[in-house]
Design a protein around this motif. Structure first.
Motif, PDB file in Angstrom:
ATOM      1  N   ASP A 328       0.807  -1.028   0.102  1.00  0.00           N
ATOM      2  CA  ASP A 328      -0.025  -0.017   0.137  1.00  0.00           C
ATOM      3  C   ASP A 328       0.831   1.219   0.106  1.00  0.00           C
ATOM      4  N   ILE A 329       1.917   1.331   0.849  1.00  0.00           N
ATOM      5  CA  ILE A 329       2.865   2.338   0.794  1.00  0.00           C
ATOM      6  C   ILE A 329       3.473   2.579  -0.217  1.00  0.00           C
ATOM      7  N   LEU A 330       4.093   1.477  -1.063  1.00  0.00           N
ATOM      8  CA  LEU A 330       4.768   1.344  -2.213  1.00  0.00           C
ATOM      9  C   LEU A 330       3.956   1.875  -3.320  1.00  0.00           C
ATOM     10  N   SER A 331       2.854   1.327  -3.297  1.00  0.00           N
ATOM     11  CA  SER A 331       1.769   1.933  -4.657  1.00  0.00           C
ATOM     12  C   SER A 331       1.722   3.479  -4.667  1.00  0.00           C
ATOM     13  N   GLN A 332       1.439   3.984  -3.267  1.00  0.00           N
ATOM     14  CA  GLN A 332       0.887   5.431  -3.233  1.00  0.00           C
ATOM     15  C   GLN A 332       2.031   6.229  -3.657  1.00  0.00           C
ATOM     16  N   ILE A 333       3.504   5.900  -3.159  1.00  0.00           N
ATOM     17  CA  ILE A 333       4.382   6.940  -3.321  1.00  0.00           C
ATOM     18  C   ILE A 333       4.704   6.594  -4.872  1.00  0.00           C
ATOM     19  N   ILE A 334       4.550   5.758  -5.543  1.00  0.00           N
ATOM     20  CA  ILE A 334       4.714   5.364  -7.153  1.00  0.00           C
ATOM     21  C   ILE A 334       3.722   6.123  -7.715  1.00  0.00           C
ATOM     22  N   LEU A 335       2.315   6.085  -7.389  1.00  0.00           N
ATOM     23  CA  LEU A 335       1.332   6.622  -8.250  1.00  0.00           C
ATOM     24  C   LEU A 335       1.533   8.365  -8.080  1.00  0.00           C
ATOM     25  N   GLU A 336       2.053   8.931  -6.720  1.00  0.00           N
ATOM     26  CA  GLU A 336       2.221  10.075  -6.603  1.00  0.00           C
ATOM     27  C   GLU A 336       3.283  10.583  -7.607  1.00  0.00           C
ATOM     28  N   SER A 337       4.288   9.852  -7.824  1.00  0.00           N
ATOM     29  CA  SER A 337       5.461  10.102  -8.827  1.00  0.00           C
ATOM     30  C   SER A 337       4.996  10.061 -10.457  1.00  0.00           C
ATOM     31  N   ILE A 338       3.906   8.967 -10.694  1.00  0.00           N
ATOM     32  CA  ILE A 338       3.534   8.974 -11.839  1.00  0.00           C
ATOM     33  C   ILE A 338       2.690  10.202 -12.268  1.00  0.00           C
ATOM     34  N   SER A 339       1.816  10.506 -11.344  1.00  0.00           N
ATOM     35  CA  SER A 339       0.934  11.434 -11.435  1.00  0.00           C
ATOM     36  C   SER A 339       1.744  12.707 -11.925  1.00  0.00           C
ATOM     37  N   LEU A 340       2.606  13.332 -11.014  1.00  0.00           N
ATOM     38  CA  LEU A 340       3.423  14.300 -11.300  1.00  0.00           C
ATOM     39  C   LEU A 340       3.985  14.385 -12.767  1.00  0.00           C
ATOM     40  N   THR A 341       4.817  13.285 -12.896  1.00  0.00           N
ATOM     41  CA  THR A 341       5.187  13.196 -14.464  1.00  0.00           C
ATOM     42  C   THR A 341       4.211  13.084 -15.733  1.00  0.00           C
ATOM     43  N   LEU A 342       3.228  12.720 -15.513  1.00  0.00           N
ATOM     44  CA  LEU A 342       2.160  12.482 -16.388  1.00  0.00           C
ATOM     45  C   LEU A 342       1.510  13.870 -16.692  1.00  0.00           C
ATOM     46  N   VAL A 343       1.199  14.770 -15.492  1.00  0.00           N
ATOM     47  CA  VAL A 343       0.442  16.058 -15.567  1.00  0.00           C
ATOM     48  C   VAL A 343       1.522  16.899 -16.487  1.00  0.00           C
ATOM     49  N   ALA A 344       2.676  16.815 -15.882  1.00  0.00           N
ATOM     50  CA  ALA A 344       3.783  17.724 -16.437  1.00  0.00           C
ATOM     51  C   ALA A 344       4.038  17.294 -18.052  1.00  0.00           C
ATOM     52  N   GLY A 345       4.138  16.260 -18.463  1.00  0.00           N
ATOM     53  CA  GLY A 345       4.129  15.717 -19.711  1.00  0.00           C
ATOM     54  C   GLY A 345       3.136  15.972 -20.432  1.00  0.00           C
ATOM     55  N   ALA A 346       1.908  15.728 -20.065  1.00  0.00           N
ATOM     56  CA  ALA A 346       0.909  16.173 -20.672  1.00  0.00           C
ATOM     57  C   ALA A 346       0.892  17.620 -21.308  1.00  0.00           C
ATOM     58  N   LEU A 347       1.188  18.415 -20.323  1.00  0.00           N
ATOM     59  CA  LEU A 347       1.162  20.076 -20.508  1.00  0.00           C
ATOM     60  C   LEU A 347       2.134  20.192 -21.493  1.00  0.00           C
ATOM     61  N   GLY A 348       3.323  19.516 -21.452  1.00  0.00           N
ATOM     62  CA  GLY A 348       4.588  19.742 -22.435  1.00  0.00           C
ATOM     63  C   GLY A 348       4.041  19.170 -23.817  1.00  0.00           C
ATOM     64  N   ILE A 349       3.155  18.105 -24.163  1.00  0.00           N
ATOM     65  CA  ILE A 349       2.868  17.662 -25.304  1.00  0.00           C
ATOM     66  C   ILE A 349       1.845  18.614 -25.884  1.00  0.00           C
ATOM     67  N   MET A 350       0.867  19.128 -25.163  1.00  0.00           N
ATOM     68  CA  MET A 350       0.070  20.257 -25.579  1.00  0.00           C
ATOM     69  C   MET A 350       0.645  21.208 -26.076  1.00  0.00           C
ATOM     70  N   PHE A 351       1.565  21.942 -25.342  1.00  0.00           N
ATOM     71  CA  PHE A 351       2.442  23.123 -25.743  1.00  0.00           C
ATOM     72  C   PHE A 351       3.288  23.032 -27.019  1.00  0.00           C
ATOM     73  N   SER A 352       3.729  21.623 -26.976  1.00  0.00           N
ATOM     74  CA  SER A 352       4.748  21.495 -28.107  1.00  0.00           C
ATOM     75  C   SER A 352       3.828  21.470 -29.323  1.00  0.00           C
ATOM     76  N   VAL A 353       2.578  20.746 -29.372  1.00  0.00           N
ATOM     77  CA  VAL A 353       1.701  20.726 -30.539  1.00  0.00           C
ATOM     78  C   VAL A 353       1.112  22.345 -30.924  1.00  0.00           C
ATOM     79  N   GLY A 354       0.853  23.061 -29.945  1.00  0.00           N
ATOM     80  CA  GLY A 354       0.396  24.211 -30.137  1.00  0.00           C
ATOM     81  C   GLY A 354       1.508  24.979 -30.855  1.00  0.00           C
TER      82      GLY A 354
END
Length: 410
Positions: A328-354
């Motif tokens: 439970d502890i492991l999955s929460q920390i990894i999900l927090e890390s993935i969430s941070l990278t995915l949000v920032a990455g998605a914004l980067g993809i949208m900005f580059s396409v624009g």
């Protein structure tokens, strides 16, 4: 990996508590993805812009033109001039069956052309109809030259786009009208709007194409030609045929087959290969820089998560005490890390396409500056993978926290 609404709320709360560090680290991921995709799209557009200069030109073409001998051969001194002729064309067709097109041209530059009060200066090129397999025309009015024009030695011509615009500024159909080339009149039968900038006896938009026999008589060249144009059949490597072509021609004109200045051989395949290799190197550097920037951002994410785990030691210890498993502890920390990278990455993809779309608007959509769906998907996979990797070390540290140690830390 278990993910419910409580886990999501915990992730949001954690990212909110550390929002300043989160924004700074997320910007690293955002900038890395933006740089990678923007450079990939920009490189693809730049390559397309460069290749537009070769529109309509066969990629497996080869051109032969005579020079001056630089080596003595069979009792003949160097410095001898000679010319290609129709016999060379016939010989190449017989002795090199792997060739598809073998045709000659005669050209004169700086020819003044008039129609009524309008005039233009361009290059006159005498060709046979099979030349259009080497330099493909884009006929907007009328037709291209054909075998009947050649056989009957008709005084007809196909004019390039610039010549047409200068002689017929009203945009009318020029077919059937007569223009004056020097002191001779030719009937216009077509307009070639090919836009390639590669110059073989002049650019396509400034050429006036006439039948080869007519050009030979007009310019008193006899059976000689200025240039022999060749294309290979499917699968034939024209770059490897240079020595053989030189041997075939040298046998008739008595010059050393190794004398590269006696007969110049220009292969378009070498030029296309050079461009391909250039952009392979550019793409390698783009991926190297982009992935390096993303990796730096992922390291920042890992550091942020490590600090977060240290700050939440008591919280994690209490959760362990009331029954939370290490997973439970492991999955929460990894999900927090993935969430941070995915949000920032998605914004980067949208900005580059624009930004790439903005480049398309600037170039009036003549060139496509965009990334493919596969490239965007690969970027998402890379982001998610880096999120997992970035969260492993903090998650492992969190998983090893014991309730007793957490209480002692408090």
């Amino acid at each position: 990996m278990k993910f419910d609404i409580d886990s999501f709320n915990e992730i949001v709360a954690t990212l909110t508590r550390t929002r300043s560090r989160t924004v700074l680290t997320g910007f690293g991921i955002f900038w890395g993805i933006f740089m990678l995709l923007f450079l990939i799209g920009g490189g693809a557009g730049l390559r397309q812009m460069l290749m537009k200069n070769f529109d309509g030109f066969a990629s497996n073409a080869c051109f032969l033109f005579s020079g001056t001998t630089t080596k003595p051969y069979k009792g003949m001194k160097e410095g001898r001039n000679w010319r290609l002729g129709e016999k060379d064309i016939a010989r190449l067709r017989i002795m090199a069956p792997e060739l598809d097109v073998v045709t000659g041209t005669v050209a004169r530059w700086g020819t003044n052309t008039t129609y009524g009060v309008h005039s233009a200066t361009g290059s006159v090129q005498g060709i046979a109809p099979d030349y259009f397999k080497v330099e493909i025309p884009d006929i907007s009015f009328g037709r291209a030259l054909n075998d009947v024009d050649l056989a009957q030695e008709r005084k007809v011509c196909v004019i390039g786009e610039r010549i047409y615009n200068e002689l017929f500024p009203d945009g009318s159909d020029p077919c059937g009208k007569y223009i004056c080339l020097g002191s001779s009149y030719f009937q216009v039968v077509g307009v070639n709007e090919a836009s390639g900038n590669i110059s073989i006896n002049g650019r396509a938009d400034e050429k006036i194409l006439i039948p080869l026999p007519v050009a030979q008589k007009l310019y008193h060249t006899g059976t000689n030609v200025d240039l022999i144009c060749l294309t290979g059949k499917d699968g034939v490597n024209m770059s490897a045929m240079g020595g053989r072509l030189r041997q075939i021609v040298a046998r008739e004109h008595l010059f050393d087959p190794t004398d590269e200045r006696a007969l110049f051989v220009f292969n378009t395949s070498e030029m296309f290969s050079l461009i391909d290799n250039l952009f392979k190197g550019i793409n390698f550097l783009i991926w190297l820089v982009g992935l390096g920037t993303i990796l730096a951002g992922a390291i920042g994410v890992s550091n942020i998560m490590m600090v977060t785990v240290r700050e939440r030691t008591v919280e994690i210890g209490i959760r362990r005490a009331i029954g939370a498993t290490p997973w439970d502890i492991l999955s929460q920390i990894i999900l927090e890390s993935i969430s941070l990278t995915l949000v920032a990455g998605a914004l980067g993809i949208m900005f580059s396409v624009g930004m790439l779309s903005l480049l398309e608007i600037i170039t009036k959509h003549e060139v496509i500056f965009q990334i493919g769906f596969g490239t965007a998907t690969l970027a998402v996979v890379i982001i998610a993978a880096l999120g997992v990797v970035a969260g492993l070390a903090p998650a492992t540290r969190a998983m090893r926290i014991k309730p007793v140690d957490a209480m002692r830390d408090e």
